[in-house]
Design a protein around this motif. Sequence first.
Motif, PDB file in Angstrom:
ATOM      1  N   ALA A  48     -12.714  -1.191  12.349  1.00  0.00           N
ATOM      2  CA  ALA A  48     -11.197  -1.668  12.003  1.00  0.00           C
ATOM      3  C   ALA A  48     -11.004  -2.669  10.926  1.00  0.00           C
ATOM      4  O   ALA A  48      -9.884  -2.449  10.179  1.00  0.00           O
ATOM      5  N   ARG A  49     -11.924  -3.457  10.622  1.00  0.00           N
ATOM      6  CA  ARG A  49     -11.665  -4.417   9.805  1.00  0.00           C
ATOM      7  C   ARG A  49     -11.854  -3.970   8.295  1.00  0.00           C
ATOM      8  O   ARG A  49     -11.181  -4.123   7.446  1.00  0.00           O
ATOM      9  N   ILE A  50     -12.677  -3.023   8.194  1.00  0.00           N
ATOM     10  CA  ILE A  50     -12.912  -2.441   6.883  1.00  0.00           C
ATOM     11  C   ILE A  50     -12.167  -1.089   6.575  1.00  0.00           C
ATOM     12  O   ILE A  50     -12.106  -0.488   5.386  1.00  0.00           O
ATOM     13  N   SER A  51     -11.518  -0.729   7.444  1.00  0.00           N
ATOM     14  CA  SER A  51     -10.790   0.669   7.508  1.00  0.00           C
ATOM     15  C   SER A  51      -9.852   0.738   6.353  1.00  0.00           C
ATOM     16  O   SER A  51     -10.114   1.623   5.507  1.00  0.00           O
ATOM     17  N   ALA A 133       1.691   2.904   1.198  1.00  0.00           N
ATOM     18  CA  ALA A 133       0.776   2.407  -0.061  1.00  0.00           C
ATOM     19  C   ALA A 133       0.358   3.323  -0.807  1.00  0.00           C
ATOM     20  O   ALA A 133       0.180   3.219  -2.224  1.00  0.00           O
ATOM     21  N   LEU A 134      -0.303   4.280   0.065  1.00  0.00           N
ATOM     22  CA  LEU A 134      -1.227   5.391  -0.672  1.00  0.00           C
ATOM     23  C   LEU A 134      -0.284   6.421  -1.569  1.00  0.00           C
ATOM     24  O   LEU A 134      -0.551   6.612  -2.536  1.00  0.00           O
ATOM     25  N   ALA A 135       0.995   6.650  -1.069  1.00  0.00           N
ATOM     26  CA  ALA A 135       1.925   7.213  -1.764  1.00  0.00           C
ATOM     27  C   ALA A 135       2.165   6.742  -3.008  1.00  0.00           C
ATOM     28  O   ALA A 135       2.269   7.454  -4.175  1.00  0.00           O
ATOM     29  N   ILE A 175      -6.984  -2.928  -5.478  1.00  0.00           N
ATOM     30  CA  ILE A 175      -6.844  -4.319  -4.462  1.00  0.00           C
ATOM     31  C   ILE A 175      -5.508  -4.552  -3.918  1.00  0.00           C
ATOM     32  O   ILE A 175      -5.431  -4.964  -2.689  1.00  0.00           O
ATOM     33  N   PHE A 176      -4.375  -4.329  -4.646  1.00  0.00           N
ATOM     34  CA  PHE A 176      -3.070  -4.347  -3.839  1.00  0.00           C
ATOM     35  C   PHE A 176      -2.821  -3.395  -2.793  1.00  0.00           C
ATOM     36  O   PHE A 176      -2.077  -3.747  -1.746  1.00  0.00           O
ATOM     37  N   GLY A 177      -3.466  -2.110  -2.881  1.00  0.00           N
ATOM     38  CA  GLY A 177      -3.002  -1.309  -1.887  1.00  0.00           C
ATOM     39  C   GLY A 177      -3.822  -1.538  -0.656  1.00  0.00           C
ATOM     40  O   GLY A 177      -3.129  -1.520   0.391  1.00  0.00           O
ATOM     41  N   VAL A 178      -5.086  -2.003  -0.733  1.00  0.00           N
ATOM     42  CA  VAL A 178      -5.751  -2.603   0.370  1.00  0.00           C
ATOM     43  C   VAL A 178      -5.175  -3.764   1.234  1.00  0.00           C
ATOM     44  O   VAL A 178      -4.861  -3.806   2.308  1.00  0.00           O
ATOM     45  N   SER A 179      -4.694  -4.674   0.215  1.00  0.00           N
ATOM     46  CA  SER A 179      -3.952  -6.008   0.668  1.00  0.00           C
ATOM     47  C   SER A 179      -2.705  -5.738   1.311  1.00  0.00           C
ATOM     48  O   SER A 179      -2.402  -6.215   2.428  1.00  0.00           O
ATOM     49  N   ALA A 180      -1.862  -4.617   1.109  1.00  0.00           N
ATOM     50  CA  ALA A 180      -0.699  -4.311   1.699  1.00  0.00           C
ATOM     51  C   ALA A 180      -1.035  -4.014   3.199  1.00  0.00           C
ATOM     52  O   ALA A 180      -0.271  -4.198   4.214  1.00  0.00           O
ATOM     53  N   VAL A 181      -2.008  -2.916   3.264  1.00  0.00           N
ATOM     54  CA  VAL A 181      -2.049  -2.511   4.584  1.00  0.00           C
ATOM     55  C   VAL A 181      -2.757  -3.669   5.362  1.00  0.00           C
ATOM     56  O   VAL A 181      -2.554  -3.888   6.649  1.00  0.00           O
ATOM     57  N   ASP A 182      -3.611  -4.409   5.011  1.00  0.00           N
ATOM     58  CA  ASP A 182      -4.277  -5.586   5.559  1.00  0.00           C
ATOM     59  C   ASP A 182      -3.285  -6.385   6.265  1.00  0.00           C
ATOM     60  O   ASP A 182      -3.159  -7.014   7.153  1.00  0.00           O
ATOM     61  N   PHE A 188       1.745  -9.865   8.721  1.00  0.00           N
ATOM     62  CA  PHE A 188       2.166 -10.656   7.361  1.00  0.00           C
ATOM     63  C   PHE A 188       3.171 -10.121   6.623  1.00  0.00           C
ATOM     64  O   PHE A 188       3.284  -8.820   6.636  1.00  0.00           O
ATOM     65  N   PRO A 189       4.079 -10.415   5.765  1.00  0.00           N
ATOM     66  CA  PRO A 189       5.038  -9.871   5.092  1.00  0.00           C
ATOM     67  C   PRO A 189       4.136  -9.055   3.975  1.00  0.00           C
ATOM     68  O   PRO A 189       3.411  -9.592   3.329  1.00  0.00           O
ATOM     69  N   MET A 190       4.578  -7.855   3.312  1.00  0.00           N
ATOM     70  CA  MET A 190       3.952  -7.303   2.485  1.00  0.00           C
ATOM     71  C   MET A 190       4.737  -6.721   1.350  1.00  0.00           C
ATOM     72  O   MET A 190       4.326  -5.799   0.680  1.00  0.00           O
ATOM     73  N   LYS A 191       5.986  -7.242   1.232  1.00  0.00           N
ATOM     74  CA  LYS A 191       6.700  -6.898   0.246  1.00  0.00           C
ATOM     75  C   LYS A 191       6.096  -7.184  -1.162  1.00  0.00           C
ATOM     76  O   LYS A 191       6.450  -6.349  -2.038  1.00  0.00           O
ATOM     77  N   ALA A 192       5.408  -8.402  -1.309  1.00  0.00           N
ATOM     78  CA  ALA A 192       4.915  -8.677  -2.481  1.00  0.00           C
ATOM     79  C   ALA A 192       4.141  -7.464  -3.172  1.00  0.00           C
ATOM     80  O   ALA A 192       4.112  -7.230  -4.277  1.00  0.00           O
ATOM     81  N   GLN A 193       3.222  -6.963  -2.328  1.00  0.00           N
ATOM     82  CA  GLN A 193       2.154  -6.135  -2.652  1.00  0.00           C
ATOM     83  C   GLN A 193       2.887  -4.747  -2.876  1.00  0.00           C
ATOM     84  O   GLN A 193       2.392  -4.204  -4.099  1.00  0.00           O
TER      85      GLN A 193
END
Lengths: 221, 240
Positions: A48-51, A133-135, A175-182, A188-193
Amino acid sequence: MGRFWHIIRRDLQMAMKQGMDSFMVVMFFVIAVVLFPLGAGPEANMLARISAGVIWVAALLASMLSLERLFQTDYEDGSLELLSLAPYPLEAVVLAKVCAHWLTTGLPLIAAAPLLAVLLNMQTEGFVILAAALALGTLSLSLIGAVGAALILGSRRGGVLLSLLILPLYIPVLIFGVSAVDAAIGGFPMKAQFLILGGFFLAALPLCPWASAAALRQALE
Amino acid sequence: MLHRFANPARFMRLSGVLLPWMAGAAIILVAAGLYMGLFVAPADFQQGESVRIMYVHVPNAWMALFSYTAMAVASAVALIWKHPLADLAAKSSAPIGACFTFLALLTGSLWGKPMWGAFWVWDARLTSMLVLFFLYLGYLALYNAFDDPTRGARAAAILALVGFVNVPIIKFSVDWWNTLHQPASVIKMGGPSIDSTMLWPLLLMAIGFNFLYFWVLLLRMRGEIHANKIRMIRLRQVHG
């Protein structure tokens, strides 16, 4: 505009006729992701952590697979030369081909991603964000990839070279795609990503077709 | 101005005169910088003696960015005005820049071990420098991937310009993100925040490295021109 749709339709029709391309990209995506639980062990929390990271990396590699053929077949049979002679900007031709590439590889990847997220035990909060994020990310990947695909035309060892050129440029999107999902999974808010991913897309939208067209022109000289 | 120096014969004459001066300046400045950095400059009150790695690490990192910028400018000149010498300058700049980048990463990781407790951390500055290293390698691979060298030169020039987006990202990575790597302390608004006893050896090293770069660049460009001449002579023998 009519010609733009025409090129997209032509590429989609050719992809349909050959049929297997999109399917093989998705198969590669699925198999690459399935290797991780087998390699790293089936422990649910760790998966789950690395998904998010695993799915993004596999999507990156999968979307690169079909890139080599983005201009290659048209270059070899001469239709690229005719397209470049047409009274129509080459940049728009590139953009149309990128759209077709995204529709045949990016879209199937997004569709397959939630299924793989289930296999990797990702928390359900992440599913929608992963797809979103993938889209946004795969659009940038297709655009950046077009530059590499245009640069390697006529070179030796095209495919390996393409990965060497393109993967470093893919890193920011990863980097930012993974960070948004995490961020979504952690609450956490993910607007920045998403703003940054959108920024990448908006920067790549004019610059990448321009650079690819320049590369195509020097390949056709 | 550009056209005056674009003539290879004039370039060979001029670079032949400049080479020994560049070599001398590089050796003297680097020797002086090393002496001041290793023996005269004080040890840091926090980092102790290991701060002296800075005198090699920081100039290497600066030159890594400088070489890429020079390569991108030369590539733009080559694409726009089709100067053969600009192609050679870009091609000759790439391996030098790759070496500087590799040494910056290497000295940085040797410095990171005593300071951060790890040879490598995945922060923005380190990652973007690693991307820069990959860009150099990709440039060199693309340059040599074509049977026709002029095709390789032009494709690689476009790649160099595309990869240039990474340079400002590296420069500002320590300001935009909270990183383990310390923020800029020399080139920034409001003047350097580093003490002059440390700044002087650092500047000497940086200028010395700059001369070293131009020395090796001119050597490589002259080598390329000689190689071209030999290729021409061989071709003429085959066809003659």
